[in-house]
Design a protein around this motif. Structure first.
Motif, mmCIF file in Angstrom:
data_model
loop_
_atom_site.group_PDB
_atom_site.id
_atom_site.type_symbol
_atom_site.label_atom_id
_atom_site.label_comp_id
_atom_site.label_asym_id
_atom_site.label_seq_id
_atom_site.Cartn_x
_atom_site.Cartn_y
_atom_site.Cartn_z
ATOM 1 N N LEU A 1 0.887 -1.390 -0.031
ATOM 2 C CA LEU A 1 0.021 0.087 0.014
ATOM 3 C C LEU A 1 0.982 1.244 -0.103
ATOM 4 N N ASN A 2 2.126 1.427 0.668
ATOM 5 C CA ASN A 2 3.010 2.392 0.529
ATOM 6 C C ASN A 2 2.319 3.727 1.460
ATOM 7 N N LEU A 3 1.632 3.424 2.505
ATOM 8 C CA LEU A 3 1.039 4.436 3.268
ATOM 9 C C LEU A 3 2.142 5.315 3.970
ATOM 10 N N ASN A 4 1.614 6.665 3.773
ATOM 11 C CA ASN A 4 2.501 7.652 4.662
ATOM 12 C C ASN A 4 2.075 7.410 6.078
ATOM 13 N N MET A 5 3.360 6.976 6.998
ATOM 14 C CA MET A 5 3.083 6.905 8.310
ATOM 15 C C MET A 5 3.575 8.196 9.145
ATOM 16 N N GLU B 1 2.302 -3.304 11.940
ATOM 17 C CA GLU B 1 2.043 -4.116 10.904
ATOM 18 C C GLU B 1 1.240 -3.591 9.708
ATOM 19 N N ILE B 2 1.200 -2.296 9.682
ATOM 20 C CA ILE B 2 0.459 -1.274 8.731
ATOM 21 C C ILE B 2 1.305 -1.568 7.235
ATOM 22 N N SER B 3 2.578 -1.448 7.580
ATOM 23 C CA SER B 3 3.598 -1.138 6.488
ATOM 24 C C SER B 3 3.721 -2.595 5.717
ATOM 25 N N LYS B 4 3.061 -3.652 6.179
ATOM 26 C CA LYS B 4 3.115 -4.930 5.485
ATOM 27 C C LYS B 4 1.697 -5.182 4.715
ATOM 28 N N LEU B 5 0.736 -4.147 4.861
ATOM 29 C CA LEU B 5 -0.431 -4.270 4.316
ATOM 30 C C LEU B 5 -0.194 -4.156 2.705
ATOM 31 N N GLY B 6 -1.122 -5.073 1.939
ATOM 32 C CA GLY B 6 -1.069 -4.782 0.437
ATOM 33 C C GLY B 6 -2.350 -4.966 -0.175
ATOM 34 N N TYR B 7 -2.364 -5.014 -1.435
ATOM 35 C CA TYR B 7 -3.828 -5.065 -1.965
ATOM 36 C C TYR B 7 -3.507 -5.764 -3.403
ATOM 37 N N SER B 8 -4.420 -6.405 -4.087
ATOM 38 C CA SER B 8 -4.261 -6.755 -5.224
ATOM 39 C C SER B 8 -5.630 -6.749 -6.052
ATOM 40 N N ARG B 9 -5.586 -6.716 -7.378
ATOM 41 C CA ARG B 9 -7.132 -6.688 -8.101
ATOM 42 C C ARG B 9 -7.464 -8.156 -8.361
ATOM 43 N N THR B 10 -8.625 -8.393 -7.891
ATOM 44 C CA THR B 10 -9.309 -9.779 -8.185
ATOM 45 C C THR B 10 -10.555 -9.688 -9.200
ATOM 46 N N PRO B 11 -10.041 -10.236 -10.293
ATOM 47 C CA PRO B 11 -11.276 -9.748 -11.456
ATOM 48 C C PRO B 11 -12.617 -10.419 -10.978
ATOM 49 N N ILE B 12 -13.870 -9.698 -11.378
ATOM 50 C CA ILE B 12 -15.139 -10.244 -11.104
ATOM 51 C C ILE B 12 -15.680 -10.765 -12.522
ATOM 52 N N TYR B 13 -16.107 -11.837 -12.493
ATOM 53 C CA TYR B 13 -16.609 -12.309 -13.620
ATOM 54 C C TYR B 13 -18.322 -12.389 -13.665
#
Length: 124
Positions: free
Chosen positions: A12-16, A111-123
């Protein structure tokens, strides 16, 4: 900004910089639903309610009236959203918004710096 061009998990690259308020954070995954729940609880008790992102201003140059949604630009890394509930009494206000575990996660701040995201396609 989220890059949703691939399915790969990204950080996520959040500003801490603004997170100097304790050792635990609540990440709200559905802010619209959270705001709806707060607003419902506040209205149930017949209080008025306003919600807005904070406007960060240059306190050396700004002239004019300030509202609860204004804050000096030195705090801009906080990227704050405020709820304002006018209270004419000397008592603290408490509102029960119910369990928010379906829309939020409590975690240690480190733990915030370890958060991430991904795109999950919706069919469809």
């Amino acid at each position: 900004m989220f890059d949703l061009t691939s399915d790969e998990t990204r950080t996520l690259n959040l500003n801490m910089d603004g997170l100097n308020f304790g050792d635990t954070a609540i990440i709200i995954f559905d802010p619209k639903e959270f705001t709806r729940r707060v607003k419902t609880a506040v209205k149930r008790r017949k209080f008025s309610f306003q919600c807005s992102p904070v406007i960060y201003y240059d306190h050396e140059q700004y002239q004019g009236e300030l509202s609860p949604f204004y804050k000096s630009k030195i705090y801009s890394p906080q990227n704050e959203v405020r709820f304002w509930i006018p209270n004419n009494s000397e008592e603290d206000l408490c509102f029960n918004i119910g369990n928010i575990s379906d829309i939020a996660k409590l975690l240690p701040k480190e733990e915030i710096s370890k958060l991430g995201y991904s795109r999950t396609p919706i069919y469809i």
